[in-house]
Enzyme design. Structure first.
Site, PDB file in Angstrom:
ATOM      1  N   ASN A   1       0.853  -1.307   0.079  1.00  0.00           N
ATOM      2  CA  ASN A   1      -0.032  -0.046   0.232  1.00  0.00           C
ATOM      3  C   ASN A   1       0.725   1.130   0.076  1.00  0.00           C
ATOM      4  O   ASN A   1       1.455   1.774   1.138  1.00  0.00           O
ATOM      5  CB  ASN A   1      -0.893  -0.145   1.214  1.00  0.00           C
ATOM      6  CG  ASN A   1      -1.589   1.172   1.390  1.00  0.00           C
ATOM      7  OD1 ASN A   1      -1.933   2.087   0.221  1.00  0.00           O
ATOM      8  ND2 ASN A   1      -2.375   1.330   2.674  1.00  0.00           N
ATOM      9  N   TRP A   2       1.064   1.764  -1.233  1.00  0.00           N
ATOM     10  CA  TRP A   2       1.940   3.135  -1.367  1.00  0.00           C
ATOM     11  C   TRP A   2       1.493   4.345  -0.873  1.00  0.00           C
ATOM     12  O   TRP A   2       2.200   5.214  -0.746  1.00  0.00           O
ATOM     13  CB  TRP A   2       2.211   3.289  -2.808  1.00  0.00           C
ATOM     14  CG  TRP A   2       3.451   2.125  -3.074  1.00  0.00           C
ATOM     15  CD1 TRP A   2       4.115   1.195  -2.484  1.00  0.00           C
ATOM     16  CD2 TRP A   2       3.825   2.101  -4.514  1.00  0.00           C
ATOM     17  NE1 TRP A   2       5.110   0.570  -3.093  1.00  0.00           N
ATOM     18  CE2 TRP A   2       4.960   1.012  -4.294  1.00  0.00           C
ATOM     19  CE3 TRP A   2       3.619   2.415  -5.847  1.00  0.00           C
ATOM     20  CZ2 TRP A   2       5.700   0.704  -5.539  1.00  0.00           C
ATOM     21  CZ3 TRP A   2       4.656   2.201  -6.825  1.00  0.00           C
ATOM     22  CH2 TRP A   2       5.398   1.034  -6.754  1.00  0.00           C
ATOM     23  N   LYS A   3       0.097   4.352  -0.407  1.00  0.00           N
ATOM     24  CA  LYS A   3      -0.463   5.440   0.158  1.00  0.00           C
ATOM     25  C   LYS A   3      -0.386   6.658  -0.736  1.00  0.00           C
ATOM     26  O   LYS A   3      -0.303   6.403  -1.934  1.00  0.00           O
ATOM     27  CB  LYS A   3      -0.228   5.592   1.543  1.00  0.00           C
ATOM     28  CG  LYS A   3      -0.335   4.581   2.224  1.00  0.00           C
ATOM     29  CD  LYS A   3      -0.124   4.785   3.940  1.00  0.00           C
ATOM     30  CE  LYS A   3      -0.144   3.365   4.606  1.00  0.00           C
ATOM     31  NZ  LYS A   3       0.138   3.438   6.069  1.00  0.00           N
TER      32      LYS A   3
ATOM     33  N   HIS B   1      -9.212   0.593   5.287  1.00  0.00           N
ATOM     34  CA  HIS B   1      -8.160   1.015   5.885  1.00  0.00           C
ATOM     35  C   HIS B   1      -8.376   1.943   7.029  1.00  0.00           C
ATOM     36  O   HIS B   1      -9.412   2.614   6.849  1.00  0.00           O
ATOM     37  CB  HIS B   1      -7.184   1.754   4.955  1.00  0.00           C
ATOM     38  CG  HIS B   1      -5.860   1.564   5.215  1.00  0.00           C
ATOM     39  ND1 HIS B   1      -5.243   2.818   6.233  1.00  0.00           N
ATOM     40  CD2 HIS B   1      -4.711   0.900   4.908  1.00  0.00           C
ATOM     41  CE1 HIS B   1      -4.017   2.460   6.511  1.00  0.00           C
ATOM     42  NE2 HIS B   1      -3.722   1.198   5.930  1.00  0.00           N
TER      43      HIS B   1
ATOM     44  N   GLU C   1      -6.758   4.483   7.846  1.00  0.00           N
ATOM     45  CA  GLU C   1      -6.656   5.690   7.610  1.00  0.00           C
ATOM     46  C   GLU C   1      -7.911   6.430   7.074  1.00  0.00           C
ATOM     47  O   GLU C   1      -8.225   7.728   7.193  1.00  0.00           O
ATOM     48  CB  GLU C   1      -5.280   6.032   6.701  1.00  0.00           C
ATOM     49  CG  GLU C   1      -4.087   6.196   7.483  1.00  0.00           C
ATOM     50  CD  GLU C   1      -2.781   5.497   6.719  1.00  0.00           C
ATOM     51  OE1 GLU C   1      -2.918   5.628   5.326  1.00  0.00           O
ATOM     52  OE2 GLU C   1      -1.856   4.975   7.441  1.00  0.00           O
TER      53      GLU C   1
ATOM     54  N   GLU D   1      -5.136  -5.474  10.605  1.00  0.00           N
ATOM     55  CA  GLU D   1      -4.285  -4.475  10.913  1.00  0.00           C
ATOM     56  C   GLU D   1      -4.658  -3.540  12.088  1.00  0.00           C
ATOM     57  O   GLU D   1      -5.608  -2.578  12.076  1.00  0.00           O
ATOM     58  CB  GLU D   1      -4.414  -3.253   9.664  1.00  0.00           C
ATOM     59  CG  GLU D   1      -4.160  -3.867   8.373  1.00  0.00           C
ATOM     60  CD  GLU D   1      -3.422  -2.848   7.235  1.00  0.00           C
ATOM     61  OE1 GLU D   1      -2.142  -3.339   6.969  1.00  0.00           O
ATOM     62  OE2 GLU D   1      -3.980  -1.893   7.154  1.00  0.00           O
TER      63      GLU D   1
ATOM     64  N   GLY E   1       2.288   1.857  11.204  1.00  0.00           N
ATOM     65  CA  GLY E   1       3.207   2.814  11.170  1.00  0.00           C
ATOM     66  C   GLY E   1       3.860   3.453  12.512  1.00  0.00           C
ATOM     67  O   GLY E   1       4.276   4.594  12.609  1.00  0.00           O
TER      68      GLY E   1
ATOM     69  N   SER F   1       3.445  -2.245  10.677  1.00  0.00           N
ATOM     70  CA  SER F   1       4.935  -2.336  10.849  1.00  0.00           C
ATOM     71  C   SER F   1       5.533  -3.593  10.981  1.00  0.00           C
ATOM     72  O   SER F   1       6.528  -3.996  11.461  1.00  0.00           O
ATOM     73  CB  SER F   1       5.158  -1.963  12.439  1.00  0.00           C
ATOM     74  OG  SER F   1       4.686  -0.566  12.776  1.00  0.00           O
TER      75      SER F   1
HETATM   76  C1  PEP Z   1      -0.747   0.010   6.415  1.00  0.00           C
HETATM   77  O1  PEP Z   1      -0.759   1.230   6.447  1.00  0.00           O
HETATM   78  O2  PEP Z   1      -1.629  -0.594   5.705  1.00  0.00           O
HETATM   79  C2  PEP Z   1       0.436  -0.580   7.039  1.00  0.00           C
HETATM   80  C3  PEP Z   1       0.444  -1.782   7.219  1.00  0.00           C
HETATM   81  O3  PEP Z   1       1.408   0.455   7.271  1.00  0.00           O
HETATM   82  P1  PEP Z   1       2.770   0.091   7.901  1.00  0.00           P
HETATM   83  O4  PEP Z   1       3.227  -1.232   7.137  1.00  0.00           O
HETATM   84  O5  PEP Z   1       3.723   1.493   7.662  1.00  0.00           O
HETATM   85  O6  PEP Z   1       2.528  -0.014   9.391  1.00  0.00           O
END
Ligand code: PEP
Length: 241
Positions: free
Chosen positions: A11-13, A92, A94, A163, A169, A206
């Site tokens: 997921n490049w956001k 997600h 976010e 998640e 993050g 993470s």
């Molecule tokens: C995400 O935002 O879906 C995610 C897993 O981010 P990160 O790997 O940076 O924790």
């Protein structure tokens, strides 16, 4: 090769412009990869990436919760399918947090993704406060019930990413034991709601080179959903070795 045919969903956001995206994928050189590599770039880069890498699984990070109409700035599931999008991330944290998406809206989005014959990658997970209060089970139950409400009788490929919000993050990944227990619970719950799905389970939060093997060697983990670490070429190359 450490693990065969695991799923690595990047997921490049809101990162990487077009030339950075193409450059990354050219250097990643996936021609001989034995893994399932799925990339979710920014909306505007989907078409040129798909043109350059027609066999790569390309995803959208979001979709409208209505099928069409006067919704300025939105992009429908049908439009995404039409340009060759293979999968779509939905729910997600976010989007739930910054854009106040409700479980009901997520249910509508997921139904539209399925109708458009793309693969939904549904994200679920509790916040730190909810875990502290012992509400994890309750939160996951609600998120899954409402997300799957409109597709109960359908048969389709469904990816669920556990998640935990506190792990995203944050450099505080969930332990292997937590991931294993929660994914088993998710699996049971999902199959009781939508018995005809072909279900795959991911962990996200993470994930790094230090912990990825632990997750991938966990029984019920089919793969990982990766944010931050998927942006670094060397790290991602090492993930998928
Ligand atoms: C995400 O935002 O879906 C995610 C897993 O981010 P990160 O790997 O940076 O924790």
């Amino acid at each position: 090769m450490r693990f065969l045919k695991k799923y690595f969903v990047a997921n490049w956001k809101m990162n990487k412009n077009l030339s950075e995206s193409l450059d990354f994928l050219i250097k990643l050189n996936l021609i001989d990869s034995k893994q399932n590599i799925w990339i979710a770039p920014a909306f505007c880069n989907i078409v040129p990436i798909k043109e350059r890498f027609p066999k790569l699984m390309i995803g959208a990070q979001n979709v409208a919760y209505k099928s069409h109409g006067a919704y300025t700035g939105e992009v429908s599931a049908e439009m995404l399918c039409d340009i060759g999008v293979d999968f779509c991330i939905v729910g997600h944290s976010e989007r739930r947090g910054y854009f106040h998406e409700t479980d009901e809206e997520i249910g509508h989005k997921l139904a539209l993704i399925v109708e458009a014959e793309m693969v939904p990658v549904l994200c679920v997970g509790e916040t730190f406060e909810q875990r502290e209060k012992g509400l994890t089970h309750h939160i996951l139950d609600r998120q899954l019930n409402l997300a799957l409400e409109l597709v109960k009788k359908k048969s389709f490929d469904l990816f669920i990413a556990y998640e935990p919000v506190w792990a995203i993050g944050s450099s505080k990944p969930a332990t292997k034991e937590i991931v294993e227990n929660v994914l088993k619970e998710i699996q049971q719950k999902v199959l009781s709601i939508v018995p005809r799905v072909n279900l795959k389970l991911l962990y996200g939060g993470s994930v790094t080179l230090d912990n990825i093997d632990e997750y991938l060697s966990t029984d019920c983990v089919d793969g990982v959903l990766v944010g931050g670490a998927s942006l670094e070429l060397k790290t991602f190359q090492n993930f998928i070795k």
